[in-house]
Design an enzyme around this catalytic site. Structure first.
Site, mmCIF file in Angstrom:
data_model
loop_
_atom_site.group_PDB
_atom_site.id
_atom_site.type_symbol
_atom_site.label_atom_id
_atom_site.label_comp_id
_atom_site.label_asym_id
_atom_site.label_seq_id
_atom_site.Cartn_x
_atom_site.Cartn_y
_atom_site.Cartn_z
ATOM 1 N N GLU A 1 10.780 1.391 9.744
ATOM 2 C CA GLU A 1 11.734 2.459 9.413
ATOM 3 C C GLU A 1 11.016 3.758 9.709
ATOM 4 O OE1 GLU A 1 14.752 2.076 8.241
ATOM 5 O OE2 GLU A 1 14.757 -0.032 7.672
ATOM 6 N N CYS B 1 13.758 11.023 5.834
ATOM 7 C CA CYS B 1 13.833 10.534 7.220
ATOM 8 C C CYS B 1 15.237 10.691 7.789
ATOM 9 C CB CYS B 1 13.401 9.080 7.268
ATOM 10 S SG CYS B 1 14.278 8.099 6.064
ATOM 11 N N LYS C 1 0.843 -1.201 0.000
ATOM 12 C CA LYS C 1 0.000 0.000 0.000
ATOM 13 C C LYS C 1 0.876 1.249 0.000
ATOM 14 C CE LYS C 1 -1.952 2.604 2.991
ATOM 15 N NZ LYS C 1 -1.794 3.880 2.256
HETATM 16 P P1 NAD Z 1 2.611 8.186 7.974
HETATM 17 O O1 NAD Z 1 3.089 7.352 9.083
HETATM 18 O O2 NAD Z 1 1.443 9.063 8.206
HETATM 19 O O3 NAD Z 1 2.201 7.293 6.719
HETATM 20 C C1 NAD Z 1 3.016 6.277 6.231
HETATM 21 C C2 NAD Z 1 2.155 5.203 5.623
HETATM 22 O O4 NAD Z 1 1.370 4.625 6.653
HETATM 23 C C3 NAD Z 1 1.164 5.698 4.566
HETATM 24 O O5 NAD Z 1 1.081 4.733 3.532
HETATM 25 C C4 NAD Z 1 -0.139 5.765 5.327
HETATM 26 O O6 NAD Z 1 -1.257 5.586 4.482
HETATM 27 C C5 NAD Z 1 0.011 4.585 6.265
HETATM 28 N N1 NAD Z 1 -0.818 4.643 7.463
HETATM 29 C C6 NAD Z 1 -1.252 5.732 8.146
HETATM 30 N N2 NAD Z 1 -2.012 5.338 9.184
HETATM 31 C C7 NAD Z 1 -2.048 3.992 9.183
HETATM 32 C C8 NAD Z 1 -2.656 2.999 10.011
HETATM 33 N N3 NAD Z 1 -3.409 3.327 11.074
HETATM 34 N N4 NAD Z 1 -2.476 1.699 9.712
HETATM 35 C C9 NAD Z 1 -1.712 1.343 8.661
HETATM 36 N N5 NAD Z 1 -1.145 2.221 7.835
HETATM 37 C C10 NAD Z 1 -1.288 3.538 8.093
HETATM 38 O O7 NAD Z 1 3.893 8.961 7.500
HETATM 39 P P2 NAD Z 1 4.086 9.868 6.220
HETATM 40 O O8 NAD Z 1 3.437 11.168 6.543
HETATM 41 O O9 NAD Z 1 3.669 9.170 4.992
HETATM 42 O O10 NAD Z 1 5.692 9.965 6.122
HETATM 43 C C11 NAD Z 1 6.429 10.855 6.877
HETATM 44 C C12 NAD Z 1 7.118 10.157 8.038
HETATM 45 O O11 NAD Z 1 7.767 8.940 7.618
HETATM 46 C C13 NAD Z 1 8.206 10.972 8.646
HETATM 47 O O12 NAD Z 1 8.073 10.985 10.023
HETATM 48 C C14 NAD Z 1 9.516 10.281 8.236
HETATM 49 O O13 NAD Z 1 10.560 10.428 9.092
HETATM 50 C C15 NAD Z 1 9.115 8.871 8.085
HETATM 51 N N6 NAD Z 1 9.956 8.207 7.076
HETATM 52 C C16 NAD Z 1 10.910 7.322 7.489
HETATM 53 C C17 NAD Z 1 11.733 6.698 6.561
HETATM 54 C C18 NAD Z 1 12.817 5.734 6.985
HETATM 55 O O14 NAD Z 1 13.425 5.093 6.157
HETATM 56 N N7 NAD Z 1 13.085 5.577 8.247
HETATM 57 C C19 NAD Z 1 11.558 6.954 5.206
HETATM 58 C C20 NAD Z 1 10.573 7.831 4.832
HETATM 59 C C21 NAD Z 1 9.768 8.462 5.783
#
Ligand code: NAD
Length: 491
Positions: free
Chosen positions: A252, A286, A177
């Protein structure tokens, strides 16, 4: 641009028929309506993945065979590099050359894991030497089963590749997803997999809301493994949900990564890497090195050059040549970044350059590249991830002070150190509590090397052979070989 989900090797409309708008963040225009998958579609996708794992050829196929499909997917991505990069820029906002880079890396990731899939055939088992000579034992690797991958919007196709390629190499089947903000290239990955004749159900792609489709994947009892990249709060919720039925989980998450610049550094090199560390991909990274510690001997000269170069950054639509900073991915993200800057001001930080929306744009979710100084150590700006082009810079005196400041964080994803003294850089690299440490650079990422965080930045490692391990179980097979009977009950 696609209007259907990719489930069981077929394109299908979401069962509830929903769509969601896809917005180009540079123009604020709705460019498409994507298919809004729900729990019902996830149910079909998980069933397809389960069938493909339990009854299909995929997990039993030699790694060499799976490698052929992975290479075909890699080649399919490469063949469509320009088109996919353009979709990524329209969807995410990033400058086109950065999108081209991502797509090339995504293709390379499939090639890399094709090699590792072949490697599974070459080393199918490991003999274990037992002290007890009445038994011989070996360890074999087997795929974990059905994996569910949930990914963020900052590197859409690349984050998909980091999970799909090792999972498929291992022999797992998968439901993917993408983030609702960036679904376009993930759906194209379905088309590329289909063109590569990937067996039905091995890869299923459901777009939709995290709280609905994502949650349904996380909660599904037939999913064996959850692989998540995204925010800490959602990661925590996923880990709690995984605990219910002991799903394997790799996370991650975010970071607030430090960059220590010692005063023997070349100032231009330091400014270049510091800027790259926070401004590439609009700081929506990130591992962005968002807390910069500069030794006092060069602090003033460093700041002058940083401010001078930051002011020159060309902001604009990522499709325009020469643009180095595109818009934030969404209006919400832009507002969050602007609010974080305002809060920093309120907490006493000084906005040395940037700090708001750039002049001259009627449309687009743009934020100026921003440098904050005098940021209080207990403020959110210093401690929390902003996920935008905002860097905090602070002077330090001694190596010990720099390491202590760097490690004073609940995160531990990445860190960087710059010095001409290799011994000092090595010493500091060893002292930094982070999963990735860059010396004399910041951000370069390699498919071959492990990627992941200490502390609240996550659990497990992606990429390299570590990324494959995420999708493998280890089985012990032990044989009784003694001529003598066991003789416990029957003497
Ligand atoms: P997010 O956690 O809101 O969303 C990430 C994913 O999770 C999306 O696909 C979203 O639809 C899904 N999601 C949201 N709620 C969910 C739930 N209840 N159950 C299952 N899935 C759910 O984060 P974002 O806004 O997309 O990304 C930004 C964040 O991600 C930042 O904090 C960043 O640091 C982190 N990030 C980390 C890495 C890494 O490699 N460590 C890489 C990219 C982004």
């Amino acid at each position: 641009m696609r209007t259907e989900l990719y489930i069981d090797g077929q394109w299908t409309r979401p069962l509830k028929g929903g769509t969601f708008p896809i917005v180009n963040p540079a123009t604020e225009e709705v460019v498409h309506h994507g298919p809004l998958g729900t729990a019902e579609d996830v149910e079909l996708a998980v069933r397809a993945a389960r069938r493909a794992f339990d009854q299909g050829p995929w997990p039993k196929m030699p790694g060499t065979e799976r490698a052929k499909y992975l290479r075909a997917i890699g080649a399919g991505i490469r063949d469509r590099l320009q088109e996919l990069a353009r979709l990524e820029t329209i969807d995410n906002g990033k400058p086109l050359p950065e999108a081209e880079w991502d797509i090339a890396d995504a293709a390379g990731c499939f090639d890399f894991y094709a090699d590792l899939a072949e490697g599974l055939d070459k080393k199918p088992e490991e003999a274990i030497t037992l002290a007890d000579g009445r038994f011989v034992s070996k360890a074999v690797k087997e795929p974990v089963g059905v994996a569910a991958a949930i990914i963020p919007w900052n590197f859409p196709l690349l984050m998909a590749a980091w999970k799909v390629a090792p999972a498929l190499a291992a022999g797992c089947t998968m439901v993917l997803k993408p983030a609702e903000l960036t679904s376009l290239t993930a759906l194209e990955l379905g088309a590329i997999a289909q063109a590569a004749d990937l067996p039905p159900g091995v890869l299923n792609i459901v777009t939709g809301a995290g709280s609905v489709a994502g949650q349904a994947m996380v909660d599904h009892p037939d999913v064996d493994k959850l692989a998540f990249t995204g925010s800490g709060p959602v990661g925590s919720r996923i880990m709690q949900a995984a605990a219910r039925d002991i799903k394997r989980v790799s996370l991650e998450l975010g970071g607030k990564s430090p960059f220590i610049v010692f005063d023997d550094s070349d100032i231009d090199a330091a400014v270049e890497w510091v800027m790259f560390g926070i401004f590439w991909n609009q700081g929506e990274v990130c591992s962005a090195t968002s807390r910069v510690l500069v030794q006092e001997g060069i602090y003033d000269r460093f700041m002058d050059r940083l401010v001078e170069e930051t002011k020159k950054i060309k902001i604009g639509d990522g499709q325009e040549p020469g643009v180095l900073l595109g818009p934030m991915v969404s209006e919400k993200q832009m507002n969050q970044v602007l609010a974080a800057i305002e809060n920093a001001r309120t907490d006493g930080a000084k906005v040395t350059v940037g700090g708001g929306r750039p002049a001259g744009f009627n449309k687009g979710y743009y934020v100026e590249p921003t440098v904050l100084t005098d940021v209080p150590l207990d403020s959110d700006a210093w401690k929390e991830e902003i996920f935008g082009p905002v860097v905090c810079v602070r002077a330090f005196k001694s190596e010990d002070e720099a390491v202590a400041l760097a490690n004073d964080s609940r995160f531990g994803l990445a860190a960087a150190v710059m010095s001409k003294d290799d011994a000092r850089a090595d010493r500091v690299a060893a002292a930094l509590r982070a999963g990735i440490v860059w010396i004399n650079c910041s951000q370069p990422t390699f498919t071959e090397a492990p990627w992941g965080g200490y502390k609240q930045s996550g659990i497990g490692r992606e990429l390299g052979r570590w990324g494959l391990e995420n999708y493998l179980e280890t089985k012990q097979i032990t044989r009784f070989v003694s001529e003598e009977p066991w003789g416990w009950y029957i003497k």
